[in-house]
Every structure is written in C-alpha cells, then in structure tokens.
Motif scaffolding. Structure first.
Motif, short mmCIF file in Angstrom:
data_model
loop_
_atom_site.label_atom_id
_atom_site.label_comp_id
_atom_site.label_asym_id
_atom_site.label_seq_id
_atom_site.Cartn_x
_atom_site.Cartn_y
_atom_site.Cartn_z
N HIS A 42 0.73 -1.15 0.02
CA HIS A 42 -0.15 0.01 -0.08
C HIS A 42 0.91 1.28 -0.02
O HIS A 42 0.34 2.32 0.04
CB HIS A 42 -1.04 0.08 0.94
CG HIS A 42 -2.00 -1.16 0.96
ND1 HIS A 42 -2.91 -1.07 0.03
CD2 HIS A 42 -2.02 -2.17 1.65
CE1 HIS A 42 -3.60 -2.42 0.23
NE2 HIS A 42 -3.33 -2.89 0.98
N ALA A 43 2.29 1.29 -0.09
CA ALA A 43 2.95 2.34 -0.29
C ALA A 43 2.98 2.65 -1.75
O ALA A 43 3.28 1.74 -2.53
CB ALA A 43 4.28 2.03 0.29
N ASN A 44 2.59 3.95 -2.23
CA ASN A 44 2.61 3.98 -3.48
C ASN A 44 3.95 4.60 -4.11
O ASN A 44 4.01 5.02 -5.27
CB ASN A 44 1.47 4.95 -3.93
CG ASN A 44 1.42 6.43 -3.17
OD1 ASN A 44 2.33 6.65 -2.44
ND2 ASN A 44 0.53 7.29 -3.73
N LEU A 45 4.86 4.62 -3.32
CA LEU A 45 6.25 5.25 -3.83
C LEU A 45 7.18 4.66 -2.80
O LEU A 45 7.09 4.53 -1.80
CB LEU A 45 6.15 6.62 -3.98
CG LEU A 45 7.64 7.22 -4.41
CD1 LEU A 45 7.93 6.77 -5.88
CD2 LEU A 45 7.85 8.73 -3.99
N SER A 59 12.88 4.09 1.49
CA SER A 59 12.10 5.05 2.07
C SER A 59 10.68 4.54 1.53
O SER A 59 10.68 4.21 0.37
CB SER A 59 12.28 6.39 1.54
OG SER A 59 13.44 6.79 1.89
N ARG A 60 9.80 4.40 2.38
CA ARG A 60 8.36 4.06 2.03
C ARG A 60 7.64 5.23 2.41
O ARG A 60 7.28 5.87 3.24
CB ARG A 60 7.97 2.87 2.94
CG ARG A 60 6.60 2.10 2.48
CD ARG A 60 6.46 0.94 3.42
NE ARG A 60 6.15 1.21 4.81
CZ ARG A 60 4.87 1.75 5.28
NH1 ARG A 60 3.96 1.76 4.33
NH2 ARG A 60 4.78 1.98 6.55
N LEU A 61 6.73 5.70 1.23
CA LEU A 61 5.92 6.92 1.06
C LEU A 61 4.58 6.83 0.31
O LEU A 61 4.41 5.90 -0.29
CB LEU A 61 6.63 7.89 0.23
CG LEU A 61 8.24 8.08 0.52
CD1 LEU A 61 9.22 7.37 -0.76
CD2 LEU A 61 8.52 9.49 0.57
N LEU A 62 3.74 7.68 0.87
CA LEU A 62 2.41 8.11 0.21
C LEU A 62 2.55 9.31 -0.28
O LEU A 62 2.84 10.30 0.36
CB LEU A 62 1.49 7.71 1.26
CG LEU A 62 1.37 6.62 2.01
CD1 LEU A 62 0.31 6.70 3.16
CD2 LEU A 62 0.96 5.54 1.06
N THR A 63 2.09 9.55 -1.63
CA THR A 63 1.99 10.70 -2.17
C THR A 63 1.18 10.88 -3.34
O THR A 63 0.28 9.79 -3.85
CB THR A 63 3.41 10.82 -2.91
OG1 THR A 63 3.69 12.21 -3.56
CG2 THR A 63 3.79 9.90 -4.04
N ASP A 64 0.85 12.26 -3.54
CA ASP A 64 -0.10 12.23 -4.79
C ASP A 64 0.62 12.46 -6.01
O ASP A 64 -0.05 12.93 -7.04
CB ASP A 64 -1.17 13.65 -4.49
CG ASP A 64 -0.40 14.82 -4.23
OD1 ASP A 64 0.88 14.99 -4.28
OD2 ASP A 64 -1.01 15.58 -3.51
#
Length: 98
Positions: A42-45, A59-64
């Motif tokens: 579910h991390a999108n980056l 690095s586990r990230l959520l971004t638009d």
C-alpha cells in the motif's frame, strides 16, 4: 556500486532485513510478515538504495505525485554509509516528484 532508484516492488524479506539492521526494527512489525507485505503493497512510492544489488536503504512513502508526500519509513542499514545514503535518497525522492 551504490544505486538510488524508485522501485515498483521490493521483497518482504529484504525490507525486513533493512528494518532489523536499522533503528526502525524495534518500532515496526518485523515479526509479522503479513503486515510487512501489506505495508509494502500500500505504499505508492518506494525509494531504495542498493549496494551491488543488496538493499541497504529504503524509504516508504505515500504521495499524490503533485504536491504532498508523506514519508512513513526511512530505514538505512547501519552497516552502510548512513549519511550519504540518507542525503542521496532524499534527492531521489524529490526528483521523482518533480
């Protein structure tokens, strides 16, 4: 050779190993592989640092992908060069957003 990249998917085992070799291992569910799988799914980056194919930073990230990025995890294997890995991984994430 050190490489910095954005990866679509990384293996649960290598992510867990970096967590265990960093200070995040004590605060992440490393003994619950099903949760680790979901965290990665579910991390999108996912930005990674590899030393000759071996994962040494993630690095586990959520971004638009436009304005906002939430950095959930920044883990660096303590056996690697922590300062250089952190700095260059942040640059890699910033370039991906722009």
């Amino acid at each position: 050779m050190i490489t910095y990249q954005i990866e679509e998917k990384i293996e649960e085992e290598e992510f867990t190993q970096v967590l265990l070799n960093s200070t995040l291992g004590e605060r992440r569910p490393v003994n619950k592989p099903e949760r680790i799988v979901r965290m990665l799914k579910h991390a999108n980056l996912i930005a990674t640092v590899r030393d000759n194919e071996k994962l040494i930073g993630v690095s586990r990230l959520l971004t638009d992908f436009v304005y906002c990025t939430y950095l959930s995890d920044l883990a660096v294997d303590e056996n690697g060069n922590k300062q250089r890995t952190h700095s260059n991984n942040k640059k890699n994430i910033h370039q991906k957003q722009n």
